[in-house]
Design an enzyme around this catalytic site. Structure first.
Site, PDB file in Angstrom:
ATOM      1  N   ASP A  28      -6.351 -27.157 -70.108  1.00 34.29           N
ATOM      2  CA  ASP A  28      -7.732 -27.747 -69.824  1.00 34.29           C
ATOM      3  C   ASP A  28      -8.461 -27.009 -68.626  1.00 34.29           C
ATOM      4  O   ASP A  28      -8.257 -25.971 -68.166  1.00 34.29           O
ATOM      5  CB  ASP A  28      -7.620 -29.147 -69.431  1.00 34.29           C
ATOM      6  CG  ASP A  28      -6.555 -29.215 -68.207  1.00 34.29           C
ATOM      7  OD1 ASP A  28      -6.227 -28.514 -67.626  1.00 34.29           O
ATOM      8  OD2 ASP A  28      -6.070 -30.523 -68.226  1.00 34.29           O
ATOM      9  N   ASN A  51      -2.589 -42.422 -65.568  1.00 33.15           N
ATOM     10  CA  ASN A  51      -2.745 -43.178 -66.693  1.00 33.15           C
ATOM     11  C   ASN A  51      -1.921 -42.814 -67.890  1.00 33.15           C
ATOM     12  O   ASN A  51      -2.263 -43.064 -69.104  1.00 33.15           O
ATOM     13  CB  ASN A  51      -4.318 -43.468 -67.064  1.00 33.15           C
ATOM     14  CG  ASN A  51      -5.130 -42.015 -67.092  1.00 33.15           C
ATOM     15  OD1 ASN A  51      -4.273 -41.152 -67.144  1.00 33.15           O
ATOM     16  ND2 ASN A  51      -6.225 -41.955 -67.027  1.00 33.15           N
ATOM     17  N   HIS A  84      -2.468 -39.397 -68.605  1.00 27.81           N
ATOM     18  CA  HIS A  84      -3.165 -38.494 -69.477  1.00 27.81           C
ATOM     19  C   HIS A  84      -2.214 -37.091 -69.367  1.00 27.81           C
ATOM     20  O   HIS A  84      -1.690 -36.728 -68.383  1.00 27.81           O
ATOM     21  CB  HIS A  84      -4.729 -38.040 -69.033  1.00 27.81           C
ATOM     22  CG  HIS A  84      -4.789 -37.628 -67.672  1.00 27.81           C
ATOM     23  ND1 HIS A  84      -5.569 -37.989 -66.692  1.00 27.81           N
ATOM     24  CD2 HIS A  84      -4.176 -36.231 -67.035  1.00 27.81           C
ATOM     25  CE1 HIS A  84      -5.637 -37.250 -65.740  1.00 27.81           C
ATOM     26  NE2 HIS A  84      -4.836 -36.581 -65.869  1.00 27.81           N
ATOM     27  N   GLU A 131      -7.393 -38.531 -72.224  1.00 34.68           N
ATOM     28  CA  GLU A 131      -7.377 -39.922 -71.474  1.00 34.68           C
ATOM     29  C   GLU A 131      -7.167 -40.895 -72.429  1.00 34.68           C
ATOM     30  O   GLU A 131      -7.276 -40.536 -73.699  1.00 34.68           O
ATOM     31  CB  GLU A 131      -8.751 -39.950 -70.791  1.00 34.68           C
ATOM     32  CG  GLU A 131      -9.354 -38.997 -69.841  1.00 34.68           C
ATOM     33  CD  GLU A 131      -8.876 -39.308 -68.403  1.00 34.68           C
ATOM     34  OE1 GLU A 131      -7.642 -39.760 -68.241  1.00 34.68           O
ATOM     35  OE2 GLU A 131      -9.547 -38.742 -67.602  1.00 34.68           O
TER      36      GLU A 131
HETATM   37  C1  GLP Z   1      -5.284 -33.248 -63.586  1.00 35.77           C
HETATM   38  C2  GLP Z   1      -4.802 -32.089 -64.810  1.00 35.77           C
HETATM   39  C3  GLP Z   1      -3.574 -32.602 -65.244  1.00 35.77           C
HETATM   40  C4  GLP Z   1      -2.546 -32.995 -64.464  1.00 35.77           C
HETATM   41  C5  GLP Z   1      -3.034 -34.089 -63.431  1.00 35.77           C
HETATM   42  C6  GLP Z   1      -2.020 -34.663 -62.801  1.00 35.77           C
HETATM   43  O1  GLP Z   1      -5.877 -34.198 -63.898  1.00 35.77           O
HETATM   44  N1  GLP Z   1      -5.761 -32.085 -65.567  1.00 35.77           N
HETATM   45  O2  GLP Z   1      -3.085 -31.655 -66.113  1.00 35.77           O
HETATM   46  O3  GLP Z   1      -1.425 -33.446 -65.007  1.00 35.77           O
HETATM   47  O4  GLP Z   1      -4.113 -33.773 -62.864  1.00 35.77           O
HETATM   48  O5  GLP Z   1      -2.030 -33.758 -61.445  1.00 35.77           O
HETATM   49  P1  GLP Z   1      -1.071 -34.060 -60.238  1.00 35.77           P
HETATM   50  O6  GLP Z   1       0.144 -33.003 -60.574  1.00 35.77           O
HETATM   51  O7  GLP Z   1      -1.990 -33.253 -59.167  1.00 35.77           O
HETATM   52  O8  GLP Z   1      -0.516 -35.292 -60.133  1.00 35.77           O
END
Ligand code: GLP
Length: 251
Positions: free
Chosen positions: A67, A136, A138, A143
């Site tokens: 993304d 959540n 995702h 989402e």
């Molecule tokens: C972002 C990214 C996700 C990632 C998520 C969790 O929103 N788009 O791909 O998995 O954060 O991030 P973290 O690893 O910092 O908890």
């Protein structure tokens, strides 16, 4: 689903890097699906260490990322493009032209998403997709919704996601409100999926991912239907699965 319990973040990062390195060794012209967020940073560090030991070669590897924020230039230090260069690409012998992410600076959402999906297809699909997970559920920026998106698309970010990512920006108001993300269908088409998670705050969502109802309200729950998923977690993130389904855990 294989669930690997590690003692801490360092061990988790080593284990995840080994799994990625194995794919690079067995398929030197393979396609890695990569992820951002704070969790995979250690994985990339360990992968760089393996590279420095001369055990892996990225010269024929292609990468695609899950993304990218929409409305952000690649040069912005909060772009995922910048993150990937900083945390991995500039440290290994990958060819920059063999790396791709959705182009957040392209305002034509339909055009950019179609380009990206076609690019993944033209590479022959993803050999291993690395994932983090949002609170959540995702994955990428898919989402909670009433359906699973089949392809790369443009999403409006949930407030919980904006708040969670605000720590990287001057304030929550500076976090982009939209992103381009691979769809759940894109992710599910990857030959292997590797999900990394750390910390107590991910314990409940991991339990729902693994044993909850498969529902678009928890997008990660769809992974129950993928034939080759490995979750690597530390003791805290796997605490609820360990308490309720200890038989699912391999060490
Ligand atoms: C972002 C990214 C996700 C990632 C998520 C969790 O929103 N788009 O791909 O998995 O954060 O991030 P973290 O690893 O910092 O908890």
């Amino acid at each position: 689903m294989k669930i690997i319990l590690t003692k801490n973040y360092e061990e988790l990062s080593k284990k995840a890097a080994e799994i990625l390195a194995e794919v690079v060794k067995t398929k030197p012209n393979g396609v890695l699906g990569l992820a951002t967020g704070s969790t995979p940073i250690g994985t990339y560090k360990e992968l760089i260490e393996i590279y420095k030991k001369g055990e892996i070669d990225f010269s024929n590897i292609n990468t695609v990322n899950l993304d990218e924020y929409r409305g952000i230039e690649k040069s912005n230090d909060q772009s995922y493009d910048y993150f990937m260069n900083d945390n991995l690409f500039s440290h290994v012998n990958i060819k920059k032209e063999n790396t791709d992410l959705p182009d957040g600076s392209n305002p034509d959402a339909d055009g950019e998403c179609a380009r990206y999906e076609a690019k993944i297809e033209s590479l022959g699909g993803i050999d291993i997709q690395l994932l983090g997970i949002g609170h959540n559920g995702h994955i990428g920026f898919n989402e909670p919704a009433d359906h699973f998106a089949p392809k790369t698309h443009c999403v409006k970010l949930d407030q919980i996601t904006i708040d969670a990512n605000a720590r990287f920006f001057a304030s929550a108001a500076d976090v982009p409100k939209e992103a381009y993300t691979m769809g759940i269908g894109t992710i599910m088409s990857a030959k292997k999926v590797l999900l990394v998670a750390t910390g107590e705050d991910k314990a409940e969502i991991l339990l729902q991912t693994v044993k909850g109802t498969v529902t678009p309200a928890v997008q990660s729950s769809i992974l129950q239907f993928h034939h080759d998923v490995t979750i690597v977690g530390d003791e805290k993130s796997l605490s609820k699965i360990m308490a309720e389904y200890p038989e699912l855990i391999s060490k």
